[in-house]
Design an enzyme around this catalytic site. Sequence first.
Site, PDB file in Angstrom:
ATOM      1  N   THR A 275     -35.871 -30.741 -73.796  1.00 45.29           N
ATOM      2  CA  THR A 275     -35.831 -30.856 -72.335  1.00 45.29           C
ATOM      3  C   THR A 275     -37.145 -30.333 -71.725  1.00 45.29           C
ATOM      4  OG1 THR A 275     -33.463 -30.537 -72.395  1.00 45.29           O
ATOM      5  CG2 THR A 275     -34.540 -29.991 -70.325  1.00 45.29           C
TER       6      THR A 275
ATOM      7  N   ARG B  33     -22.489 -39.001 -72.548  1.00 45.36           N
ATOM      8  CA  ARG B  33     -22.550 -37.529 -72.567  1.00 45.36           C
ATOM      9  C   ARG B  33     -23.569 -37.042 -71.534  1.00 45.36           C
ATOM     10  NH1 ARG B  33     -26.869 -33.662 -73.519  1.00 45.36           N
ATOM     11  NH2 ARG B  33     -25.944 -31.773 -74.353  1.00 45.36           N
ATOM     12  N   VAL B  34     -23.205 -36.046 -70.759  1.00 41.68           N
ATOM     13  CA  VAL B  34     -24.129 -35.428 -69.812  1.00 41.68           C
ATOM     14  C   VAL B  34     -24.277 -33.962 -70.195  1.00 41.68           C
ATOM     15  CG1 VAL B  34     -24.466 -34.766 -67.398  1.00 41.68           C
ATOM     16  CG2 VAL B  34     -23.556 -37.028 -67.943  1.00 41.68           C
ATOM     17  N   GLY B  35     -25.509 -33.479 -70.210  1.00 37.78           N
ATOM     18  CA  GLY B  35     -25.760 -32.086 -70.573  1.00 37.78           C
ATOM     19  C   GLY B  35     -25.881 -31.190 -69.352  1.00 37.78           C
ATOM     20  N   ASP B  36     -26.536 -30.064 -69.535  1.00 34.34           N
ATOM     21  CA  ASP B  36     -26.665 -29.067 -68.464  1.00 34.34           C
ATOM     22  C   ASP B  36     -27.767 -29.387 -67.460  1.00 34.34           C
ATOM     23  OD1 ASP B  36     -28.516 -28.646 -70.633  1.00 34.34           O
ATOM     24  OD2 ASP B  36     -29.095 -26.770 -69.662  1.00 34.34           O
TER      25      ASP B  36
ATOM     26  N   THR C  15     -33.557 -25.000 -71.119  1.00 35.73           N
ATOM     27  CA  THR C  15     -33.620 -25.986 -72.206  1.00 35.73           C
ATOM     28  C   THR C  15     -32.750 -25.463 -73.337  1.00 35.73           C
ATOM     29  OG1 THR C  15     -35.022 -26.972 -73.906  1.00 35.73           O
ATOM     30  CG2 THR C  15     -35.808 -24.901 -72.984  1.00 35.73           C
ATOM     31  N   GLY C  16     -32.037 -26.358 -73.981  1.00 34.36           N
ATOM     32  CA  GLY C  16     -31.198 -25.897 -75.081  1.00 34.36           C
ATOM     33  C   GLY C  16     -29.985 -26.764 -75.258  1.00 34.36           C
TER      34      GLY C  16
ATOM     35  N   GLY D 114     -26.949 -28.107 -74.273  1.00 34.20           N
ATOM     36  CA  GLY D 114     -26.457 -28.168 -72.901  1.00 34.20           C
ATOM     37  C   GLY D 114     -25.054 -27.668 -72.679  1.00 34.20           C
TER      38      GLY D 114
HETATM   39  N1  GLY Z   1     -30.419 -29.194 -72.372  1.00 37.16           N
HETATM   40  C1  GLY Z   1     -30.429 -30.576 -72.481  1.00 37.16           C
HETATM   41  C2  GLY Z   1     -29.172 -31.166 -72.875  1.00 37.16           C
HETATM   42  O1  GLY Z   1     -28.367 -30.531 -73.526  1.00 37.16           O
HETATM   43  O2  GLY Z   1     -28.952 -32.313 -72.564  1.00 37.16           O
END
Ligand code: GLY
Length: 304
Positions: A172, A200-203, A223-224, A226
Amino acid sequence: MIHGGAGALQHIQAEGSEEDFAQSINGILAQGRLKLQQGSSALEVVEYCVCLLEDDPLYNAGRGSVLNEYGEVEMDAAIMNGSDLAAGSVAGIKNIKNPIALARLVLKKSEHVMLIGHGAMEFAELWGVECLPDDYFVIASRIKQFQEAEKAGKMVLDHEDIEQEPQRKFGTVGATAFDLEGNLAAATSTGGIVNKRWGRVGDSPIIGAGVFADNETCAVSATGYGEQFMRTVLAKTISDYIHFQAVSAPEAAQAGIEYLVSKVKGLGGVIVIDAQGRCGVGHSTSGMIYGWIEQGGESHFQLT
Ligand code: GLY
């Protein structure tokens, strides 16, 4: 401050050399500094810096985004303004050259905070946002990475413990800025995780998880992995450390990462600027790519 992802970076050469990353991060920091010196707002500068990161195929955002389970690019991005807590976010979008610019348009031109999928794409068309064909986004190194992950992916599904994937990198990108007026802003953009499930949606596009800004506390970009940042609402948690315990950005970044690890064994990193313009970084992964200029001083690059 800007970042280009966290993870175990010893295999980073597939994407670029350390020199490539240093040149890119220092170049973008220099352009961000210039904009701030010329009086641009923190919000304008984080959008600008993240657009540059999205345009660079070294990073997992915009061009160079990782591929989902169908070998396609699906991107998420969000931006937040610390002076009024205005925010804009997009998720599950395709073919948009700069997802962060679309997130900024959601902030500016819509009555909403978050738009997803087809609705976000229609909104982009309405405002004449630049769209590009799939082959702009899908680069050779990501196809190789996807094919490897696809093979290993079956194992990942069987063994969901992320700790069993020590080489994983979360690419990210993000930026935080503090402008001449004392305003803070944050922006985060991503292609997500390699071989992720479609939809899928992340953070990154979740306000308070992957991004947060409040002039009274700090600006955070994460970043990481999510899901772990969403479950711990990590960006807002870091802001809360500053709000309730009056700690500095470096202390809050460290406290946030300790919370992430103790609660969910989370993997990732954060960049933080507080309301005094102090810069902080924390990561639980062995490495992270980032750079910062603190209160107009020297430019620093770090790839650990
Ligand atoms: N941090 C980015 C994701 O998990 O999509």
